[in-house]
Scaffold this motif. Structure first.
Motif, PDB file in Angstrom:
ATOM      1  N   PHE A  87      29.070  46.182  38.795  1.00 34.30           N
ATOM      2  CA  PHE A  87      30.402  44.996  39.337  1.00 34.30           C
ATOM      3  C   PHE A  87      31.203  45.243  40.127  1.00 34.30           C
ATOM      4  O   PHE A  87      31.631  44.108  40.125  1.00 34.30           O
ATOM      5  N   GLN A 134      32.457  39.281  38.450  1.00 39.79           N
ATOM      6  CA  GLN A 134      33.032  39.903  37.481  1.00 39.79           C
ATOM      7  C   GLN A 134      35.031  39.811  37.177  1.00 39.79           C
ATOM      8  O   GLN A 134      35.761  39.679  36.985  1.00 39.79           O
ATOM      9  N   ASN A 164      25.458  37.598  38.328  1.00 41.41           N
ATOM     10  CA  ASN A 164      26.016  38.989  39.283  1.00 41.41           C
ATOM     11  C   ASN A 164      25.842  38.649  40.330  1.00 41.41           C
ATOM     12  O   ASN A 164      24.683  39.571  41.147  1.00 41.41           O
TER      13      ASN A 164
END
Length: 334
Positions: free
Chosen positions: A227, A241, A327
């Motif tokens: 992340f 994130q 993501n």
């Protein structure tokens, strides 16, 4: 027990072993326990760590629940007078835990404190220490003195008599009184990763002072995680994130209208950054629609933010963990 050290593991057993070697080397005058909470027990980290440190208490989570929830589970079992939340990818270079213990013993007005982060080469890591400092970075405004002064006026820095006092601490190293956890319930469990340390410090600060002991340090190796932000630029300064978590923090701390304004700001910037880049390309004699990668990444990230809009706005109880397909940072890396 003097201190309970809580470490969250996610596929980093060797980092934990190195971290604990530094802890045991530099902490000889206190009674302490180590609690490791494993967010990926199938990876086999427990056997590796406990082979080196059999006294470590190990908690296996059923799935990757993120930073805050895992730390909460560790703090629930802790027996120490003080708690130390320590990242797996950290190293101690001196008796910093003993220093913190002694100072907190002499300063009952401090509820939690942190040390300064340094890279592996012992150079300091830049950091923010106030809510307004991080809030300002969330607005995309052109660089320059005019907009800097405007943001400083809108989000002034807090004034403390002691320069070591601050609003919030980086989650990689938080030393606190055990009653700080007991009275606040720990991290807000809606956060998966990022932002949870900022939100919790707001509540901890209602119990006592938050401090950075600026003469104390630790090394933060900043281990890569899926992340972590990549391809950093002016318009892509946050990972996907991280930004979802930041929006959740803004909603909780500053209310729904600030959250709505920030979302409107991000949406309205999409045409602005495309037009700006196209005009710049034309002025430089390039293809008008060339080199739009950063604009595309930004747009994708904003679209991910909008998927969580209603849950954040309505302050729903929900673990705000983005999906693998959302993501954008990992996709850009591949």
């Amino acid at each position: 027990m003097d201190v309970s050290i809580i470490i969250v593991n996610y596929r980093t057993p060797q980092l934990i072993i190195n971290c604990l070697k530094s802890v045991y080397q530099h902490t000889t005058n206190l009674q302490f326990e180590v609690i490791v909470v494993d967010n990926d027990p199938e990876n086999g980290g427990q056997n590796l760590v406990q082979a080196e440190f059999p006294g470590v208490r190990w908690i296996n989570m059923e799935q990757n629940v993120g930073f805050g929830i895992a730390n909460n589970r560790g703090m629930e079992l802790a027996t120490g007078k003080y708690l130390l939340l320590l990242n797996a990818d950290t190293l101690l270079v001196d008796p910093v835990i003993e220093t913190f213990y002694d100072r907190m013993e002499s300063r009952p007005d401090i509820i939690a404190a942190g040390a300064m982060q340094y890279y592996a080469d012992h150079t300091p890591i830049p950091y923010h220490s106030s809510f307004n400092a991080i809030h300002k970075t969330m607005y995309l405004v052109p660089p320059g003195a005019l907009f800097t002064r405007l943001l400083d006026r809108l989000f002034p820095e807090p004034q403390y008599q002691d320069p070591n006092e601050c609003d919030w601490l980086v989650g990689a190293f938080i030393f606190l009184r055990s009653n700080g956890f007991a009275q606040t319930g720990g991290f807000d469990e809606n956060f998966f990763m990022y932002g949870e340390d900022v939100e919790w410090c707001k509540r901890l600060g209602q119990l006592g002072k938050i401090y950075y002991f600026k003469d104390c340090k630790f090394l933060h190796l900043e281990n890569n995680n899926p992340f972590r932000r990549t391809d950093i630029s002016w318009i892509n300064r946050f990972g996907t994130q991280m930004q979802v978590s930041n929006l959740l923090w803004v909603r909780k701390q500053f209310g729904p209208f600030t959250f709505l304004f920030l979302m409107l700001h991000y949406l309205s910037m999409i045409p602005v950054i495309y037009i700006w880049k196209i005009v710049l390309n034309i002025r430089m004699g390039k293809k008008p629609f060339g080199e739009l990668r950063q604009q595309g990444l930004y747009t994708k990230k904003v679209m991910v933010m909008t998927r969580y809009f209603w849950k954040i706005l309505l302050n729903k109880r929900y673990l705000f963990k983005i999906l693998p397909s959302e993501n954008i940072d990992l996709q850009a890396r591949l």
